[in-house]
Design an enzyme around this catalytic site. Structure first.
Site, PDB file in Angstrom:
ATOM      1  N   TYR A 199       0.871  -1.180   0.000  1.00  0.00           N
ATOM      2  CA  TYR A 199       0.000   0.000   0.000  1.00  0.00           C
ATOM      3  C   TYR A 199       0.904   1.224   0.000  1.00  0.00           C
ATOM      4  O   TYR A 199       1.873   1.293   0.761  1.00  0.00           O
ATOM      5  CB  TYR A 199      -0.873  -0.002   1.266  1.00  0.00           C
ATOM      6  CG  TYR A 199      -1.687   1.256   1.428  1.00  0.00           C
ATOM      7  CD1 TYR A 199      -2.999   1.302   0.971  1.00  0.00           C
ATOM      8  CD2 TYR A 199      -1.136   2.390   2.011  1.00  0.00           C
ATOM      9  CE1 TYR A 199      -3.750   2.460   1.100  1.00  0.00           C
ATOM     10  CE2 TYR A 199      -1.881   3.552   2.137  1.00  0.00           C
ATOM     11  CZ  TYR A 199      -3.186   3.579   1.679  1.00  0.00           C
ATOM     12  OH  TYR A 199      -3.921   4.731   1.804  1.00  0.00           O
ATOM     13  N   GLU A 219      -3.657   7.379  -3.900  1.00  0.00           N
ATOM     14  CA  GLU A 219      -3.566   6.097  -3.208  1.00  0.00           C
ATOM     15  C   GLU A 219      -3.338   4.971  -4.210  1.00  0.00           C
ATOM     16  O   GLU A 219      -4.110   4.832  -5.157  1.00  0.00           O
ATOM     17  CB  GLU A 219      -4.855   5.846  -2.429  1.00  0.00           C
ATOM     18  CG  GLU A 219      -4.833   4.592  -1.584  1.00  0.00           C
ATOM     19  CD  GLU A 219      -6.137   4.416  -0.805  1.00  0.00           C
ATOM     20  OE1 GLU A 219      -7.207   4.269  -1.444  1.00  0.00           O
ATOM     21  OE2 GLU A 219      -6.088   4.414   0.437  1.00  0.00           O
TER      22      GLU A 219
END
Ligand code: GDP
Ligand code: MN
Length: 402
Positions: free
Chosen positions: A123, A213
């Protein structure tokens, strides 16, 4: 203000890009993303897949919501003949994820992509940390999972680096993050992720982002680093200097009342309660919503007609509130500052005369020439409850809906 209203307000003040749009920006900045084609008819999905390397292919619903995977909005397909079926199952259908609310959002387009074999998932994101008003890079070795879950279950696996405002993002900061990985990725993968982190910061500045993101950022079986899923949000306050990107704004899937309010220049956010709220000033609107909630009632909306409230803006505010069928009562909370209360009272009356209002109205006025304003309301033949202060107004309106 620790208000729920505030978080609603924030969540609306941004432009969300679709995944394919975000990936186009990534390509321009040299960040590897899977090859893919956008398709808006299921019948085109087969052709699209045929021109893309596979199997597998991945068909992805293009909606402004995450967690599509668990909701059938991401399908990995191994057979070319099944690609169309996967697209068919999404286009023209509503998808309900844990981020969309129970009504879900309509899928109008899917992205058909080359599937990759995943070796590791990470991530990586950059967002504004409001506490220190600076961009922050968040990295986690746990990718492909919602970051909120990681934060709760494995807070130690959330790694953070902040670029210094003077130097910007520095390559050593990416290495700080990456050298904590076990096992250590290959030197090429480390170089590639270091490059990606630097480019994410460049994009963040270039487009006035509030969020970038990548989830997941993957290392493939062949050792390539690819951004598999990308989300970009852009700060609305930058719309004046980001005109080109704001043209990408996809109105489909937006609340029709919110779109109409946008046209009228009214700050309106549709909520799920039944007390319509009409207020002048954003801070006052938030306080009003908070106090309604304290009575146990629930606001149907946030609505700020702005500082220069007049008959016209008040009428338009009513028009929008009344289109929401859930509204069972309306609270008008107006502070007369620049505009005097007597003028405002006249504006409210004129607006009320122009339209049929079939729900109880509670009104609270305060500010300059408030006595004259109340007198005007009292002497009118229109029916409404006049409250002496905000607490009483909230109590009265809550009684109307209970
Ligand atoms: P989201 O659920 O909306 O976040 O959509 P994602 O694009 O992140 O897809 C959900 C999950 O599907 C990812 O976390 C991956 O595990 C999986 N996925 C997506 N694309 C591929 C792919 O090309 N290959 C493989 N093996 N899995 C994929
Ligand atoms: Mn994802």
């Amino acid at each position: 203000m620790s208000s729920q209203a505030l978080s609603f307000f924030r969540s609306v003040n941004k432009l969300n890009l679709h995944e394919y749009q975000a990936k186009n920006i990534f390509r321009q900045f040299g960040i590897p993303v899977p090859h893919g084609l956008l398709v808006n008819e299921p019948g085109r999905a087969f052709q699209a897949a045929r021109s893309i390397k596979g199997p597998p292919w991945v068909v992805k619903a293009q909606v402004h919501a995450g967690a599509r995977g668990k909701a059938g909005g991401v399908k990995i397909v191994n057979d070319l003949d099944v690609v169309e079926q996967a697209a068919q199952s999404m286009i023209g259908q509503r998808i309900i994820t844990n981020q969309t609310g129970p009504a879900g959002v309509m899928v109008n387009q899917v992205l058909v992509e080359e599937g990759v074999e995943i070796e590791r998932e990470f991530y990586l994101s950059m967002a504004i940390n409001r506490r220190n008003a600076r961009p922050t890079m968040i990295f986690s070795p746990v990718g492909g999972v919602e970051i909120e879950e990681v934060m709760l279950e494995y807070p130690d696996l959330i790694l953070i680096e902040r670029p210094d405002p003077v130097t910007g993002w520095m390559p050593f900061q990416a290495r700080n993050l990456l050298y904590r990985l076990d096992p250590l990725p290959s030197p090429e993968a480390i170089d590639n992720i270091t490059f990606i982190a630097a480019q994410v910061f460049e994009i963040f500045l270039r487009y006035d982002c509030s969020l970038i993101e990548i989830n997941p950022l993957v290392i493939t079986r062949e050792g390539k680093v690819i951004a598999l899923d990308v989300k970009i949000s852009i700060d609305d306050n930058a719309s004046f200097r980001q005109e080109k990107i704001f043209q990408l704004d996809d109105k489909a899937g937006k609340d029709p009342l919110e779109l109409q309010a946008e046209e009228y220049g009214i700050n309106y956010i549709h909520l799920d309660g039944n007390v319509g709220v009409l207020v002048n000033g954003a801070g006052l609107a938030m306080a009003t919503m908070d106090i309604i909630k304290q009575t146990g009632a629930r606001p149907a909306n946030f609505l700020d007609v702005g500082g220069g409230a007049n008959e016209e803006t008040i009428s338009r505010g009513f028009e929008i509130i009344l289109k929401d069928r859930h509204v069972k009562a309306i609270l008008i909370n107006i502070f007369g500052g620049i505009l005097r209360c007597d003028e405002l009272a006249k504006g409210v009356l004129a607006a009320l005369k122009r339209m049929e209002i079939h729900v109880p109205l509670v009104i609270r006025l305060q500010g300059t020439r408030v006595e004259e304003g109340r007198e005007i309301l009292k002497n009118s033949d229109l029916k409404f409850l006049v409250a002496k202060d905000l607490a009483e107004a909230a109590k009265l309106v809550a009684e109307q809906v209970s």
